[in-house]
Design an enzyme around this catalytic site. Sequence first.
Site, mmCIF file in Angstrom:
data_model
loop_
_atom_site.group_PDB
_atom_site.id
_atom_site.type_symbol
_atom_site.label_atom_id
_atom_site.label_comp_id
_atom_site.label_asym_id
_atom_site.label_seq_id
_atom_site.Cartn_x
_atom_site.Cartn_y
_atom_site.Cartn_z
ATOM 1 N N SER A 29 0.833 -1.198 0.000
ATOM 2 C CA SER A 29 0.000 0.000 0.000
ATOM 3 C C SER A 29 0.869 1.250 0.000
ATOM 4 O O SER A 29 2.101 1.180 0.022
ATOM 5 C CB SER A 29 -0.863 0.000 1.264
ATOM 6 O OG SER A 29 -0.014 -0.008 2.410
ATOM 7 N N ASP A 60 1.395 -9.312 -1.047
ATOM 8 C CA ASP A 60 0.124 -8.615 -1.238
ATOM 9 C C ASP A 60 -0.810 -9.550 -2.004
ATOM 10 O O ASP A 60 -0.365 -10.275 -2.910
ATOM 11 C CB ASP A 60 0.349 -7.319 -2.035
ATOM 12 C CG ASP A 60 -0.869 -6.428 -2.061
ATOM 13 O OD1 ASP A 60 -0.910 -5.458 -1.287
ATOM 14 O OD2 ASP A 60 -1.791 -6.690 -2.870
ATOM 15 N N ASP A 61 -2.085 -9.530 -1.661
ATOM 16 C CA ASP A 61 -3.028 -10.456 -2.285
ATOM 17 C C ASP A 61 -3.352 -10.106 -3.736
ATOM 18 O O ASP A 61 -4.073 -10.861 -4.395
ATOM 19 C CB ASP A 61 -4.310 -10.544 -1.454
ATOM 20 C CG ASP A 61 -4.119 -11.383 -0.203
ATOM 21 O OD1 ASP A 61 -3.160 -12.183 -0.165
ATOM 22 O OD2 ASP A 61 -4.917 -11.237 0.746
ATOM 23 N N HIS A 63 2.768 12.041 28.511
ATOM 24 C CA HIS A 63 2.972 11.104 29.617
ATOM 25 C C HIS A 63 1.701 10.343 29.976
ATOM 26 O O HIS A 63 0.590 10.872 29.941
ATOM 27 C CB HIS A 63 3.472 11.855 30.856
ATOM 28 C CG HIS A 63 2.447 12.792 31.444
ATOM 29 N ND1 HIS A 63 1.555 12.400 32.417
ATOM 30 C CD2 HIS A 63 2.168 14.095 31.179
ATOM 31 C CE1 HIS A 63 0.776 13.411 32.741
ATOM 32 N NE2 HIS A 63 1.124 14.461 32.005
ATOM 33 N N ILE A 79 -5.567 13.850 11.084
ATOM 34 C CA ILE A 79 -4.424 14.752 11.025
ATOM 35 C C ILE A 79 -4.710 16.076 11.740
ATOM 36 O O ILE A 79 -5.779 16.665 11.608
ATOM 37 C CB ILE A 79 -4.022 14.985 9.552
ATOM 38 C CG1 ILE A 79 -2.683 15.710 9.448
ATOM 39 C CG2 ILE A 79 -5.126 15.704 8.780
ATOM 40 C CD1 ILE A 79 -2.113 15.696 8.040
#
Length: 212
Positions: free
Chosen positions: A10, A32-33, A135, A165
């Site tokens: 990908s 990959d298939d 943290h 994003i």
Amino acid sequence: MTTLLLVGASGHGRVLADLGETLGFVGIAFVDDRWPEVTDNNGWPVIGATRDVVRLSGQYDAVVVSIGANEPRLALHRRLMEQGVAASTLVHPSAVISSRAEIGVGSVVLANVVVGAFATVGEAAILNTACTVDHDCRLADGVHISPGVHLAGQVHVGERTWIGIGTSVREGAVIGKGVVIGAGAAVVSDIADSVIATGVPARPRQIGGAAT
């Protein structure tokens, strides 16, 4: 480690192949298939299908599932682990990870990521470019923290959740499993499971496939 097998040819896979070269891997290949129709991924060879991973894994020093979508990435990662394939973790050299943080196997940490003290990240997670995980955060398996996302301290993110994003998340917020947070959102309260949430502040727009 010198050889790397990536499962899924990908766009995300190309990012990981490039990271692999940065880390010094010299033999990088995909399965990959779509093979044998697809035999090349921007110059990196595609040498088989996912059914071949168990057979091929012994020939490679590292194996990582390189599918961008959370649910199939995590499902395949778990299936391969059950079949005895040892998943590796890839960390960009520019990432800053506390010695007291934990990153699960099969996860990838891209350039300029920061992970703070006592944060934990599950398996098969993506910490994408320049995100920060402060943290005591708890990130479950199969999450994707997109570029430029900032998680304040003690945030919990459920399994298979994708945070879009540029999102910012308030300290201590709990985001459920299977959630999608839209780009640029500001999460200032908890988000339930299986919700699509967008906006400033982030609000649920879709739950269980029904508009709200």
